[in-house]
Design a protein around this motif. Structure first.
Motif, PDB file in Angstrom:
ATOM      1  N   GLU A   1      20.984   2.504  -1.817  1.00 17.13           N
ATOM      2  CA  GLU A   1      20.698   1.282  -2.571  1.00 17.13           C
ATOM      3  C   GLU A   1      19.202   1.190  -2.851  1.00 17.13           C
ATOM      4  O   GLU A   1      18.778   0.905  -3.973  1.00 17.13           O
ATOM      5  N   GLY A   2      18.386   1.452  -1.849  1.00 15.48           N
ATOM      6  CA  GLY A   2      16.938   1.431  -2.027  1.00 15.48           C
ATOM      7  C   GLY A   2      16.470   2.490  -2.998  1.00 15.48           C
ATOM      8  O   GLY A   2      15.603   2.242  -3.845  1.00 15.48           O
TER       9      GLY A   2
ATOM     10  N   HIS B   1      14.880   9.401   7.047  1.00 17.54           N
ATOM     11  CA  HIS B   1      15.741   8.286   6.659  1.00 17.54           C
ATOM     12  C   HIS B   1      17.181   8.561   7.048  1.00 17.54           C
ATOM     13  O   HIS B   1      17.588   9.705   7.223  1.00 17.54           O
TER      14      HIS B   1
ATOM     15  N   GLU C   1       7.576   7.029  -1.281  1.00 17.19           N
ATOM     16  CA  GLU C   1       6.639   6.895  -0.164  1.00 17.19           C
ATOM     17  C   GLU C   1       5.206   6.814  -0.652  1.00 17.19           C
ATOM     18  O   GLU C   1       4.409   6.041  -0.125  1.00 17.19           O
TER      19      GLU C   1
ATOM     20  N   GLU D   1       9.382   0.727   0.646  1.00 13.30           N
ATOM     21  CA  GLU D   1      10.019   0.718   1.973  1.00 13.30           C
ATOM     22  C   GLU D   1      11.535   0.786   1.815  1.00 13.30           C
ATOM     23  O   GLU D   1      12.130  -0.113   1.216  1.00 13.30           O
ATOM     24  N   PHE D   2      12.139   1.849   2.332  1.00 17.89           N
ATOM     25  CA  PHE D   2      13.594   1.948   2.331  1.00 17.89           C
ATOM     26  C   PHE D   2      14.145   1.098   3.470  1.00 17.89           C
ATOM     27  O   PHE D   2      13.571   1.062   4.553  1.00 17.89           O
ATOM     28  N   ASP D   3      15.259   0.424   3.241  1.00 18.06           N
ATOM     29  CA  ASP D   3      15.901  -0.409   4.261  1.00 18.06           C
ATOM     30  C   ASP D   3      17.148   0.314   4.753  1.00 18.06           C
ATOM     31  O   ASP D   3      18.262  -0.041   4.437  1.00 18.06           O
ATOM     32  N   ASP D   4      16.908   1.387   5.509  1.00 17.80           N
ATOM     33  CA  ASP D   4      18.033   2.166   6.001  1.00 17.80           C
ATOM     34  C   ASP D   4      18.107   2.073   7.512  1.00 17.80           C
ATOM     35  O   ASP D   4      18.867   2.675   8.150  1.00 17.80           O
TER      36      ASP D   4
ATOM     37  N   GLN E   1      17.149   1.309  -6.428  1.00 18.82           N
ATOM     38  CA  GLN E   1      16.215   0.246  -6.809  1.00 18.82           C
ATOM     39  C   GLN E   1      14.836   0.802  -7.130  1.00 18.82           C
ATOM     40  O   GLN E   1      14.160   0.301  -8.025  1.00 18.82           O
TER      41      GLN E   1
ATOM     42  N   TYR F   1      22.731   1.776   2.521  1.00 21.81           N
ATOM     43  CA  TYR F   1      21.515   0.978   2.331  1.00 21.81           C
ATOM     44  C   TYR F   1      20.364   1.844   1.822  1.00 21.81           C
ATOM     45  O   TYR F   1      19.571   1.409   0.990  1.00 21.81           O
ATOM     46  N   PHE F   2      20.271   3.075   2.344  1.00 25.28           N
ATOM     47  CA  PHE F   2      19.243   3.988   1.849  1.00 25.28           C
ATOM     48  C   PHE F   2      19.445   4.247   0.354  1.00 25.28           C
ATOM     49  O   PHE F   2      18.499   4.178  -0.435  1.00 25.28           O
TER      50      PHE F   2
END
Length: 105
Positions: free
Chosen positions: A40-41, A32, A97, A102-105, A44, A37-38
């Motif tokens: 943030e995921g 990653h 995982e 799903e990470f949005d990085d 979450q 953004y990573f």
């Protein structure tokens, strides 16, 4: 690395710059990009009860969450040990995982 709490005209936010974090090598080793953004995921996934009460405005070079000061202080206490610990970051990434997150990085 500094996690900062901000209060601008009654709007509360929590930010930290990405890159140079203790956990970055573990994040990169897991495939990653350790950007805003990573993170943030990861927030979450790891703390959905807090994340659902926040708005996010992250960028590549910065994590940013907006919400009540109490929610942001709770998030700061939860995330600080993770961004400073490669082992803690690896553990959360592995759990994410395994769950199919799903990470949005």
């Amino acid at each position: 690395m500094t996690i900062s709490l901000h209060d601008v005209d009654g709007e509360h936010s929590l930010t930290w710059g990405t890159g140079g974090l203790a956990a970055d090598a573990a994040v990169a080793a897991a495939g990653h990009e350790p950007n805003g953004y990573f993170w943030e995921g990861l927030v979450q996934f790891a703390w959905p009860d807090i994340a659902e009460r926040l708005d996010f405005d992250s960028e590549a070079g910065m994590f940013c969450a907006v919400g009540s000061s109490s929610d942001l202080m709770e998030l700061k206490a939860a995330v600080e040990p993770v961004i400073t610990s490669p082992e803690a970051a690896r553990d959360i990434i592995a759990r994410a995982e395994t769950s199919g997150f799903e990470f949005d990085d």
